[in-house]
Design an enzyme around this catalytic site. Structure first.
Site, short mmCIF file in Angstrom:
data_model
loop_
_atom_site.label_atom_id
_atom_site.label_comp_id
_atom_site.label_asym_id
_atom_site.label_seq_id
_atom_site.Cartn_x
_atom_site.Cartn_y
_atom_site.Cartn_z
CD GLU A 7 6.78 -7.44 0.48
OE1 GLU A 7 6.29 -6.81 -0.58
OE2 GLU A 7 7.88 -7.54 0.87
CD GLU A 22 3.71 -3.51 -0.26
OE1 GLU A 22 5.01 -3.48 -0.92
OE2 GLU A 22 3.77 -3.93 0.82
#
Length: 664
Positions: free
Chosen positions: A144, A300
């Site tokens: 991320e 995710e």
């Protein structure tokens, strides 16, 4: 290869006696891939230059013995304490000069050469050790990027920003010209005088601000590329990726997506929001579009509640399954979660996981296990495209960054405007791509360009060219500045003005909205509008609707102009949902776009992929919809898959509590 199913696996949080249980449970749940090592730098290199790989060897070997492939992370997302203690210069600094210290994650400046050097050393060690391991299915760089350190204003970043500017502009005179530094005595005599846009007495230079956004995005990409080059050197045949985060402001994913072997996404829509399924659908369509239609991986999602909202609503029974099927329908080749086993320590201990803290006697585990055992029956989806996408929404980060600045005629929400149009399409059963403004649009019947505020002359010309044979809908605040933030040299809308047949004369935003102060448009399109309106002149365009009130009263609100063999529409107002739906209905009449269903079926989506038609009800009440001539009542969170173009009654699977079976 099979569809990916699994999640982030963090065995370093557990004693080794739990590891064998994990592999057994993974096999039981149908797990095919585990992402390993995302936050394990401190375990892999507990002291400077001292590497301990034995525990990771053990884990990867156990997973391999259990038939589970490994998406191996480079572990560079969170530097160990010893690194920042020895080199505090790697730490990021806020706009106000506050250093962000260790104790969390992503406590590094992406511009730091020291951080990059240590990260590269770790990646090289991992590539040497695991590059030929048979369990390795992909490399997962970082995690991320930019989520917790999106912008750095440190002296290290300042030096890197100057290098970036020198590369872009070559001379300081060119920069002064493009930035318009004659305004407010902002002229620079050398690149060394330029700083990041730190806190200033009042508004900053818009070009300076926009270039810093571009630079900051590029610095995160540069960190990724530095690791990518090492992995390519050692394992040229192993695919490499990182996890995107949907509509994430600090990173230009159009640029980044060209550097990954397959697109991945982390998606956490609020399950308590009434339109969360639309938000997740929009995010999934962006991921597919970033990869030019190729399959992507949902890297995710949560099995239920997250831990970081003010109120963390759990997913209802069946909701995780329904949104997972949504991802598959919209192009995903894998469904992954954060994380495998719920943590008992740390800031994410209240984040749900595949294995709850309470163990396997739990609703979440039963849903995880059941869904994992359904996926093998959908193997035909792997590698297939989403079918029949004929509509695109133009989206770019430059416009988003520009409209987030101050000193504008009014504050507007770029993503909210994008979402409003996407929602109207979704509710009509129309699957939508996203496209960069300069992309090839020839394959679409309808292109919508909402508030493309910052665009080059060539990007505007690309839309104008498309409109000669296709149907183009442009909305307010488009073509206002060029790519340098200068007002569009040829006038607002640039070459689009002639194509649309209009002229923007003046902006007419309204700051307040009282009950006794209506904001209506009427004519061929009916509804209300919000803060934004424009006073325009219809030159060669037909006026479809007009403003009923305000300073724009009587002026065109919606226009339409036929082109060579297409149509060009313009909306001069921030329309509400009713007006958007009304206008979209009119616009679609100019196209060959065919909605999947016409019923008023809120919460339902219908998508075609891999020879299957997916019908999913995300609503909390039953819904009736007709698909492939089959009228069906869908219960809340129910999923129905129909084989097409076989007999319409040939259902592959239905029901949130039943395994998929073929019913003839």
């Amino acid at each position: 290869m099979v569809l990916w199913y699994g999640g982030d696996y963090n065995p370093e949080q557990w004693t080794s006696d739990v590891w064998d249980q994990d592999v057994t449970l993974m096999r039981r749940a149908g797990v095919t891939v585990a992402t390993v090592g995302v936050f394990s730098w401190a375990q892999l290199e507990p002291r400077d230059g001292v590497f301990e790989f034995g525990w990771l060897d053990d884990i990867i070997d156990r997973l391999h013995a259990g038939g589970i492939r490994v998406d191996l992370a480079t572990a560079t997302a969170s530097p160990p304490a010893w690194l920042s203690a020895a080199h505090p210069e790697i730490l990021p600094v806020t706009r106000d000069g506050v250093t962000l210290w260790p104790g969390s994650r992503q406590h590094y400046s992406p511009s730091s050469p020291v951080y990059r050097r240590y990260a590269a050393r770790l990646v090289r060690k991992l590539a040497e050790r695991y590059g030929s391991h048979p369990a390795l299915i992909a490399w997962h760089i970082g995690n991320e990027f930019g989520n917790d350190n999106p912008r750095d204003y440190s002296d290290v970043a300042a030096a890197a920003f100057r290098r970036w500017l020198r590369s872009k502009y070559t001379t300081i005179d060119a920069l002064n010209s493009e930035w318009g530094t004659a305004f407010w005595s902002q002229r620079y005599d050398s690149f060394e005088e330029i700083l990041p846009p730190r806190s200033t007495p009042t508004f900053g230079n818009p070009a300076h601000l926009l270039d810093f956004e571009r630079f900051s995005s590029d610095e995160h990409i540069a960190c990724y590329v530095a690791e990518l080059e090492i992995l390519r050197e050692y394992t040229p045949d192993i695919p490499v990726t990182t996890n995107f985060m949907g509509f994430f402001g600090p990173a230009d994913y159009w640029k980044w997506a060209e550097l990954v072997d397959f697109v991945c996404d982390d998606a956490y829509p609020d399950p308590g929001a009434y339109d969360s399924y639309i938000q997740s659908g929009m995010q999934r369509d962006l991921m597919r579009s970033l990869g030019h239609g190729k399959p992507w991986i949902l890297m995710e999602q949560a099995t239920s509640a997250v831990n970081w909202r003010a109120v963390n609503t759990p997913k209802a029974a069946g909701q995780m399954r329904a949104t997972s099927y949504q991802a598959l329908a919209r192009g995903a080749d894998g469904i992954m979660f954060f994380q495998w086993r719920q943590s008992i320590h740390g800031a994410e201990k209240f984040h749900s996981a595949m294995v709850p803290a309470q163990g396997t006697d739990h609703r979440i585990w039963r849903e995880v296990e059941a869904f994992g055992n359904e996926l093998p029956l959908l193997a035909q989806l792997e590698g297939t495209p989403v079918e029949g996408v004929k509509v695109a929404i133009v989206f770019n980060w430059d416009s988003w960054w520009s409209l987030d600045q101050k000193a504008l005629p009014a504050e507007t929400d770029y993503i909210a405007g994008l979402t409003a149009w996407y929602t109207a399409l979704f509710n009509r059963g129309i699957v939508t791509d996203f496209a960069a403004p300069g992309a090839d649009l020839s394959g679409y019947d309808l292109v919508i360009a909402p508030s493309l505020f910052c665009a080059s002359e060539s990007e505007l010309q690309n839309l104008a060219d498309y409109a000669e044979t296709g149907t183009l809908l442009v909305t307010y605040l488009t073509g206002i500045t060029d790519e340098t933030t200068r007002l569009t040299p040829s006038g607002y809308l640039g070459p689009l003005a002639a194509t649309l047949g209009i002229q923007i004369d003046e902006f007419s935003p309204r700051a307040t909205h009282r009950a006794d102060e209506p904001r209506r448009i009427s004519g061929g399109v009916q509804g209300n509008y919000g803060v934004w309106s424009e006073i325009i002149t219809a030159k060669t365009a037909e006026v479809v609707a007009r403003f009923d009130d305000g300073t724009a009263s009587g002026h065109p609100a919606v226009t339409r102009r036929p082109t060579t063999s297409g149509t060009a529409w313009y909306s001069a107002a921030e329309l509400d949902r009713t007006a958007i739906s009304d206008l979209l209905g009119r616009v679609i009449e100019d196209t060959d776009v065919e909605p999947e269903f016409l019923e008023n079926a809120p919460g339902v989506e219908v998508v075609r992929r891999g020879g299957l038609v997916f019908a999913i009800n995300h609503g909390r009440t039953t819904a009736t919809v007709t698909v492939e001539s089959v009228a069906m009542v869908l219960e809340p969170y129910e999923v129905v898959l129909i084989e097409a173009p076989e007999e319409a009654g040939d259902l592959l699977q239905r029901g949130p509590r039943h395994l998929p079976v073929r019913a003839r």
